[in-house]
Enzyme design. Structure first.
Site, PDB file in Angstrom:
ATOM      1  CG  ASP A  26      -0.280  -0.112   2.534  1.00 42.42           C
ATOM      2  OD1 ASP A  26       0.884   0.327   2.645  1.00 42.42           O
ATOM      3  OD2 ASP A  26      -0.894  -0.627   3.487  1.00 42.42           O
ATOM      4  CB  ALA A  27       0.194   4.837   0.437  1.00 39.23           C
ATOM      5  CE  LYS A  28       0.954   0.841   6.478  1.00 37.29           C
ATOM      6  NZ  LYS A  28      -0.389   0.747   5.860  1.00 37.29           N
ATOM      7  NE  ARG A  63       4.255  -3.954   5.814  1.00 38.52           N
ATOM      8  CZ  ARG A  63       3.035  -3.623   5.437  1.00 38.52           C
ATOM      9  NH1 ARG A  63       2.097  -3.404   6.343  1.00 38.52           N
ATOM     10  NH2 ARG A  63       2.732  -3.521   4.153  1.00 38.52           N
ATOM     11  CE  LYS A 175     -10.099  -0.150   2.415  1.00 35.18           C
ATOM     12  NZ  LYS A 175     -10.036  -0.094   3.897  1.00 35.18           N
ATOM     13  CE  LYS A 177      -5.324  -0.896   1.398  1.00 37.60           C
ATOM     14  NZ  LYS A 177      -5.422  -0.468   2.810  1.00 37.60           N
ATOM     15  CG  ASP A 206      -7.032   2.828   3.289  1.00 36.15           C
ATOM     16  OD1 ASP A 206      -6.494   3.819   3.816  1.00 36.15           O
ATOM     17  OD2 ASP A 206      -6.997   1.682   3.785  1.00 36.15           O
ATOM     18  CD  GLU A 232      -9.864   2.924   5.469  1.00 33.84           C
ATOM     19  OE1 GLU A 232      -9.192   2.121   6.157  1.00 33.84           O
ATOM     20  OE2 GLU A 232     -10.731   2.557   4.646  1.00 33.84           O
ATOM     21  CG  HIS A 308      -8.753  -2.242  10.120  1.00 34.69           C
ATOM     22  ND1 HIS A 308      -7.782  -2.929  10.825  1.00 34.69           N
ATOM     23  CD2 HIS A 308      -8.272  -2.107   8.858  1.00 34.69           C
ATOM     24  CE1 HIS A 308      -6.753  -3.178  10.037  1.00 34.69           C
ATOM     25  NE2 HIS A 308      -7.015  -2.697   8.841  1.00 34.69           N
TER      26      HIS A 308
END
Length: 378
Positions: A26-28, A63, A175, A177, A206, A232, A308
């Site tokens: 995801d974006a992280k 993680r 949804k 990302k 999100d 989100e 969540h």
């Protein structure tokens, strides 16, 4: 039936690692803050009472943190042996204070969550009620949306295929990302899926906390035209003032809360009016007992609810929320259990089996790396 108080006799604590078929980004990941996710560390608590009642509880970490959760759970578990399993709130406090020197949020309460869920499972099973019915269900099914098909590593063409397949399966919303370094790519992906599905399918996005305030302002404004159910985590999970400003400024609802790890942290978010949709995570806040506190605060504040992850637990908790919620559909945990949740017409049916309605699969046993027992089986 005997009126003698029951007592907790035995518990097994297990650390199980669920492998993911494909590394998840995801974006992280794109911002370099995290590596792609390849597995989920599950913490299970199996509990038995002197009268032979049983319960199953769960928590998890992604993680990192799995070994720490297991170690903390193993350390505090003996505090429950000989206790009355009915006294769930008191036992939550007892476990919390047993590890108070490491805090009342984060890893310590996430370890407590597995015990708390197991205690609620025992209580519901003993009453021969589903957990939702024990809590007081408002509905027999809940709206659901899919997340697993919309991650950033997925090409646009596959996004469209995944989204259409989820809708065909009976899942109600999709949804996606977002949070690419180039926001134009986000817009292309959202537009492609919206056009592919049409305006009638609920669509969410999100950003996983990866925008700063100016970027969030621009992106929220650009996304207004897609008729999204919510945007989100546009900002850091603890930027309550920033989220509140976005919620006040834009028509598209703001959703956040999944990263918070206590009822107190959620209260800070709620009192700042920082969300339209609150997204508490039962295992992360410490189980069902604190989740119910969060849900009460959210309802009093007039907020909508969208728990969540961990649909196997949250389908029950969402069914007990007074206003119509959303539940996040992730099929990832399915191999861990022998049972499946029914989905049709955009909704997830609340299981009617006693308790959570779950039992651990043989695969869950095979993926278990550590286990510990306290007490003695009946």
């Amino acid at each position: 039936m005997s009126t003698t108080a029951d007592r907790i006799a035995w518990m097994r604590i297990s650390s199980c690692y669920l492998p993911l078929a494909n590394p998840i980004s995801d974006a992280k990941v794109l911002t370099g803050r995290q590596k792609p996710m390849t597995e989920i560390a599950m913490l299970f608590v199996e509990l038995q009472t002197e009268q032979g009642h049983e319960g199953l509880g769960l928590s998890y970490s992604k993680r990192a943190g799995g070994p720490g959760q297991f170690a903390h759970a193993q350390e505090i578990a003996p505090n429950l042996i000989g206790e009355d399993p009915n006294d769930i709130a008191r036992l939550w406090d007892k476990l919390c204070w047993a590890g108070a020197s490491v805090g009342r949020s984060g890893l310590s309460t996430q370890a407590i969550g597995a015990f708390d869920v197991a205690l609620w499972d025992v209580k519901a099973r003993r009453a021969n009620l589903s957990l939702a019915k024990l809590l007081g269900a408002h509905r027999e099914s809940v709206r659901c949306y899919n997340t697993s098909g919309g991650f950033l590593h997925t090409p646009i063409d596959q996004l469209k295929v995944n989204a259409a397949a989820s809708v065909a399966r009976g899942i109600g919303g999709i949804k996606l990302k977002v949070g690419q370094p180039d926001g134009r790519i986000d817009m292309q992906r959202v537009q492609a899926v919206r056009e592919h599905l049409g305006d009638g399918v609920p669509l969410m996005v999100d950003a996983n906390q990866q925008w700063d305030r100016p970027t969030a302002q621009r992106m929220c404004r650009a996304l207004e035209g897609f008729n999204l159910v919510w945007i989100e985590e546009p900002l850091d999970a603890y930027d309550h003032e920033g989220h509140a400003a976005l919620a006040q400024q834009f028509d598209t609802p703001i959703a956040t809360g999944e990263m918070l790890t206590s009822a107190g942290e959620h209260w800070d978010l709620i009192r700042h009016r920082a969300a339209d949709y609150l997204m508490p995570d039962g295992p992360r806040v410490g189980g069902i007992t604190p989740f119910l506190k969060v849900a009460g605060l959210a309802h009093h504040a007039g907020l909508m609810l969208a728990p969540h992850f961990a649909m196997e637990l949250h389908v029950h908790l969402a069914a007990a929320y007074p206003t119509e919620p959303w539940v996040e559909h992730f099929e990832w945990l399915e191999p861990l259990f022998n049972e499946r949740i029914e989905i049709a017409n955009g909704r997830m049916r609340v299981p009617t089996r006693p308790g959570l309605g779950l039992s651990l699969s043989g695969q869950a046993r095979a993926w278990t790396r550590e286990r510990a027992e306290v007490g003695a089986r009946v």
